[in-house]
Design an enzyme around this catalytic site. Structure first.
Site, short mmCIF file in Angstrom:
data_model
loop_
_atom_site.label_atom_id
_atom_site.label_comp_id
_atom_site.label_asym_id
_atom_site.label_seq_id
_atom_site.Cartn_x
_atom_site.Cartn_y
_atom_site.Cartn_z
N HIS A 196 0.84 -1.20 0.00
CA HIS A 196 0.00 0.00 0.00
C HIS A 196 0.87 1.25 0.00
O HIS A 196 1.93 1.26 0.61
CB HIS A 196 -0.86 0.03 1.27
CG HIS A 196 -2.26 -0.45 1.04
ND1 HIS A 196 -2.62 -1.22 -0.04
CD2 HIS A 196 -3.39 -0.28 1.77
CE1 HIS A 196 -3.91 -1.49 0.04
NE2 HIS A 196 -4.41 -0.94 1.14
N ASN A 228 -4.68 4.85 5.53
CA ASN A 228 -4.78 3.75 4.58
C ASN A 228 -5.63 4.21 3.39
O ASN A 228 -6.73 4.74 3.59
CB ASN A 228 -5.47 2.55 5.27
CG ASN A 228 -5.50 1.30 4.42
OD1 ASN A 228 -5.52 1.37 3.20
ND2 ASN A 228 -5.51 0.15 5.08
#
Length: 586
Positions: A196, A228
């Site tokens: 990520h 996130n």
């Protein structure tokens, strides 16, 4: 957003798709962006208000959108239509939670157009994307290579750097490296996800304790906040949203930090834990060069150049890296000055990316890098022999290579190169310093011959004067202190060194380069003590250089001036001379 943000595009998947018409609504501009991000938004979408859907003037909708991206030193305009790839009437790639909001998908389509196709964004580089959207300078940091998890000193230094970039409104991204395909999107037990591109949204020194006692305690914790891109799935370790550690912080401090107990994808963690789990960090510095701004950060110099292969060694500009000693100095050369006693210098070398030119096929980037050499204080012509190398970048086949280095006052030459000789391509060199560096290309190999050459003469010799050090200088203050500097004079040209503070045995280590028309004339080197009103003469030496001796080193006693020049003064000076009758030897 339930995909990635516009600055961190979602991974492209191979799916069949159809197209649908879209609208861009007034609420598409995020309301909680900081002023910096709003300015960046306006750089990428300069006329976003005019492109909004207007319910009162639906006839004004044209179905086209205008964006801009920073490409190879310029903001480039990109225009797209409103057809977006869908499957079952759902957007395939980047999209918003709001089904009527399309700004992210439109930005993604425009960015894909820059590279020619959506698939070109697959496996893209986050550092490059940050530059494309901001015009800033990205510095990748390998946390594993830097041993940040175990080296406390290095970790603290890195935190101060990250804090400085954040406070100057830079953009910061981080990730946990996925080593296999199976690792991609793998969730660790602590809640973090591999592969990520997390966005860093805050960096703080958090004060521990409650009430007045907290203000008298010096204990502060290095903390970093991340988000996130999924908008969910958070860190579950110490200092996560509902962890007991937050009881160590006062309620007012928690409110100031914006701590919330909800799965919104945003979370805090200590910088120690951050360096333990994350492997890669990208610091994108936003360069503000405006003299009108109170937040001016850098002086920028931009040089455009090319690696061009030619048979003539004096005209060849593709010599390869320093491993190829015979051709290395045939590369382009750029000189710049560091005018402070010490300055943080940022250097970014960018090659013209080949994957952005689909008509020529998907080419591979060249392996590029650069070296920095400290040179003579009056260097005006190209280097023909290697000088003192003080820094060098890595060599990698990426679009950009970055180096941050603290350099002492003096003159330096940057040599951008491809790894192998004979390779050709265009490049952009950006140099950032705190004060103007007067960066320019060294294009001439030797002094040019002009219409005055026959009358005034042309240099017969070139001499490099390297003043190494002095010993036993006479103290000028009551405590014996002295602040010396050197002046080198040859045929009317003068080179002056920086002042050495409180040094009776100074290590000058400075050079001057002189193209000499009168070989028999001496070279004068004088030492002075820096005073507030009038500088004090400490002594001199006069040297004559023989071109038959390639390199000479002398340690000489300092002498007085004028008729008393035979009189010795306290101290000695060590000097190295290199002289050649071939002007392109040094």
């Amino acid at each position: 957003m339930d995909g990635a943000s516009a600055l961190s595009l979602s991974t492209v998947q191979s799916q069949s798709s159809s197209s649908s018409r879209v609208e861009c609504r007034r609420d598409c501009l995020p309301k909680d962006y900081k002023m910096t991000l709003r300015l960046l938004w306006c750089s990428v979408i300069p006329d976003w208000k005019e492109q909004e859907w207007d319910t009162e003037k639906p006839e004004s909708y044209a179905g086209i959108f205008h964006f801009r991206f920073w490409r190879f030193g310029e903001w480039v305009d990109v225009v797209i239509d409103d057809r977006l790839p869908t499957v079952d009437n759902q957007l395939v790639y980047c999209h918003s939670n709001d089904s009527n909001e399309f700004w992210s998908a439109l930005v993604e389509k425009a960015y894909a157009k820059v590279y020619g196709i959506y698939e070109a964004l697959d496996g893209g580089n986050t550092a490059d994307a940050l530059v494309d959207f901001t015009g800033g300078v990205s510095e990748p940091v390998d946390l594993l290579e830097g041993q940040m998890a175990t080296d406390e000193v290095a970790r603290n230094q890195l935190f101060e750097r990250v804090l400085k970039v954040h406070n100057r409104d830079g953009l910061i991204s981080c990730s946990i490296r996925a080593t296999t395909i199976e690792d991609m999107e793998a969730r660790l037990d602590c809640g973090l996800v591999k592969g990520h591109a997390y966005a860093v949204t805050d960096v703080k020194k958090v004060r521990l304790g409650h009430g007045l006692l907290a203000f008298f305690k010096s204990e502060k914790l290095h903390m970093i906040r991340m988000r996130n891109p999924w908008g969910e799935k958070e860190w579950s370790g110490p200092w996560s949203d509902s962890s007991e550690e937050w009881n160590k912080v006062s309620k007012s401090e928690r409110e100031k930090l914006g701590v919330t107990v909800q799965d919104d994808g945003e979370f805090w963690m200590t910088f120690d834990d951050f360096c333990q789990y994350f492997t890669d960090l990208i610091l994108c510095r936003l360069i503000n060069t405006s003299y009108l701004s109170i937040h001016k950060t850098w002086e920028e110099e931009v040089m455009r150049g090319s690696w061009v292969h030619r048979q003539d060694p004096l005209r060849n500009r593709s010599g390869g890296c320093i491993n190829h000693k015979a051709t290395f100095l045939q590369n382009p050369q750029y000189v710049f000055d560091v005018k402070k006693s010490e300055d943080e210098v940022l250097i970014c070398l960018q090659q013209k990316e080949k994957r952005a030119t689909p008509k020529e096929g998907k080419g591979e980037n060249l392996a590029i890098g650069f070296d920095i050499h400290r040179v003579e204080l009056n260097r005006k012509y190209r280097m023909h022999s290697a000088q003192q190398k003080v820094a060098g970048s890595i060599y990698i086949n990426s679009r950009c290579v970055f180096l941050r280095k603290e350099l002492k006052e003096g003159r330096y030459v940057i040599i951008p190169t491809t790894f192998d000789p004979g390779q050709q391509g265009d490049f952009l060199l950006r140099v950032f310093t705190d004060v103007p560096s007067d960066c320019k290309e060294l294009s001439l190999d030797e002094p040019p011959q002009t219409c005055w050459t026959g009358m005034c003469g042309y240099p017969q010799l070139v001499t490099q004067v390297h003043v190494l050090n002095a010993e036993g200088l006479q103290g000028q203050e009551s405590n014996g202190a002295v602040d010396p500097y050197v002046i080198i004079t040859c045929e009317g040209e003068r080179v002056r060194s920086p002042v050495q503070k409180d040094a009776r045995c100074p290590n000058f280590d400075i050079k001057g380069l002189f193209y000499r028309k009168k070989p028999k004339e001496g070279i004068h080197i004088e030492i002075y003590n820096k005073n507030i009103i009038v500088d004090t003469f400490l002594g001199q030496v006069i040297l004559f250089s023989d071109p038959n001796e390639r390199q000479e080193q002398h340690t000489l006693h300092l002498r007085d001036k004028g008729s008393r020049q035979d009189n010795d003064l306290p101290g000695t000076l060590t000097v190295r001379l290199i002289t050649s009758t071939t002007l392109t030897n040094i």
